[in-house]
Design an enzyme around this catalytic site. Sequence first.
Site, mmCIF file in Angstrom:
data_model
loop_
_atom_site.group_PDB
_atom_site.id
_atom_site.type_symbol
_atom_site.label_atom_id
_atom_site.label_comp_id
_atom_site.label_asym_id
_atom_site.label_seq_id
_atom_site.Cartn_x
_atom_site.Cartn_y
_atom_site.Cartn_z
ATOM 1 N N GLY A 11 -32.673 -22.478 -43.108
ATOM 2 C CA GLY A 11 -32.241 -21.749 -41.908
ATOM 3 C C GLY A 11 -31.782 -22.649 -40.782
ATOM 4 O O GLY A 11 -31.816 -22.265 -39.620
ATOM 5 N N LYS A 41 -22.923 -28.656 -27.770
ATOM 6 C CA LYS A 41 -24.186 -29.018 -27.113
ATOM 7 C C LYS A 41 -23.992 -30.155 -26.111
ATOM 8 O O LYS A 41 -24.539 -30.103 -25.004
ATOM 9 C CB LYS A 41 -25.229 -29.373 -28.173
ATOM 10 C CG LYS A 41 -25.632 -28.145 -29.009
ATOM 11 C CD LYS A 41 -26.410 -28.543 -30.243
ATOM 12 C CE LYS A 41 -26.861 -27.327 -31.030
ATOM 13 N NZ LYS A 41 -27.374 -27.688 -32.359
HETATM 14 N N1 HSE Z 1 -26.921 -25.442 -36.884
HETATM 15 C C1 HSE Z 1 -27.611 -25.918 -35.738
HETATM 16 C C2 HSE Z 1 -28.218 -27.267 -36.058
HETATM 17 C C3 HSE Z 1 -28.650 -24.930 -35.344
HETATM 18 O O1 HSE Z 1 -28.315 -27.592 -37.246
HETATM 19 O O2 HSE Z 1 -28.580 -28.010 -35.172
HETATM 20 C C4 HSE Z 1 -29.346 -25.236 -34.042
HETATM 21 O O3 HSE Z 1 -28.464 -25.191 -32.956
#
Ligand code: HSE
Length: 406
Positions: A182, A200
């Site tokens: 997940g 980010k």
């Molecule tokens: N897909 C993202 C990661 C989820 O792997 O960091 C969290 O933002």
Amino acid sequence: MVKLAILGFGTVGTGVAEVLSQNAQTINAHAADTIELKYILDIRDFPESPFADKVIHDFSVIENDPEIRIVVETIGGLRVAYDYTKRALLAGKSVVTSNKELVAERGAELIKLAREKNVNYLFEASVGGGIPIIRPLTQCLSANDIHEITGVLNGTTNYILTRMQKDGVALETALKEAQENGYAEANPSADIDGPDACRKICILADLAFGHHIAPSAVTTEGISGITQQDMQYAKDAGYVIKLLGRVVRRDDGRINILVAPHLVPMERPLAGVSGVFNGIVVIGNAIDEVMFYGRGAGKLPTASAVAADVIDAAKHLVSRKFIDWSDDAPDFVADTNEMIYRYCVRLGNCTAAQVLAVFPHAQSVTETPEYTAFITDPASARDVERKIDRLCADGAVQQSRIRILD
Ligand code: HSE
């Protein structure tokens, strides 16, 4: 009593419902009120879920229900999530989200709207999963002029690079594991090719420097070109390979910002950030260097950050949290190619002697039957490319070129 709705019952939405239910006593104590989940909006039904009776399919029910004071948006993406967020804010409801794409692209506009409606738009979970970083950056570090933020910002790619490096597994196998856990985005190219980390670092840069930075303005390179050969060379030279998001304030007041794989010296704290963990180093003029570390992806860590925002929103129903930035500033983002880096270069069909003729100060020069790899002096990307082009004109083939975090 404060009632809320969750939009989107995927990995994060499910986690939020679970945390709100399992930790209800703690959450209510910290909110000094009772927080009740009233609706879950999704296009699907979940007959096996303990929350099945809360599932609805029509957003206008939430929009028009005056009892709903907080909306948790965990749909992701820009289209439906943007529409519902805007409508929820316009209806005078605070919105809490883990949707980094929406915050990175439309954050300034949605914050402005929240301000106008005297409600909150909170997004602690949008960066670093469960790691507290938005509040520390905007509150605890707010007395600093921030000079640099560098971080491992994507759990999926860090998990993949760690599995490749430590266990020799293939990228595809490690990605499958990350998906099963997940961690990955619905379209994992957002992880592998860098857009997720880009969103980010943009959010962190927006907060640190006060201007919206469009993700499209950020040089973004992913990990799909990283091979076991790069990893072995890096290890022998004393480095590990990490996908980093990095923003650096320049002397002229502009910023350099990029997402790219970097060789990180083993002794640096970021080198020890393994698996799904994220690590974010912030450098400020008073604090010097501070690092935030924790699980960067996954159902419950991300839900932990969302639920904390729910508590904060519940405590500030009629007052605002001052998290803010303004619109784009022209020319604020400087050309990444001007950044000075040492590079690790790997060339096929090229001998060590040929490398040294063009890069006389090259270090850790390693010649094998398949390639010659070496580390350059500090230089701009342009200068390094120009020299590599000279070698390629004589038949060399560029296999990789990775920045070094010095
Ligand atoms: N897909 C993202 C990661 C989820 O792997 O960091 C969290 O933002």
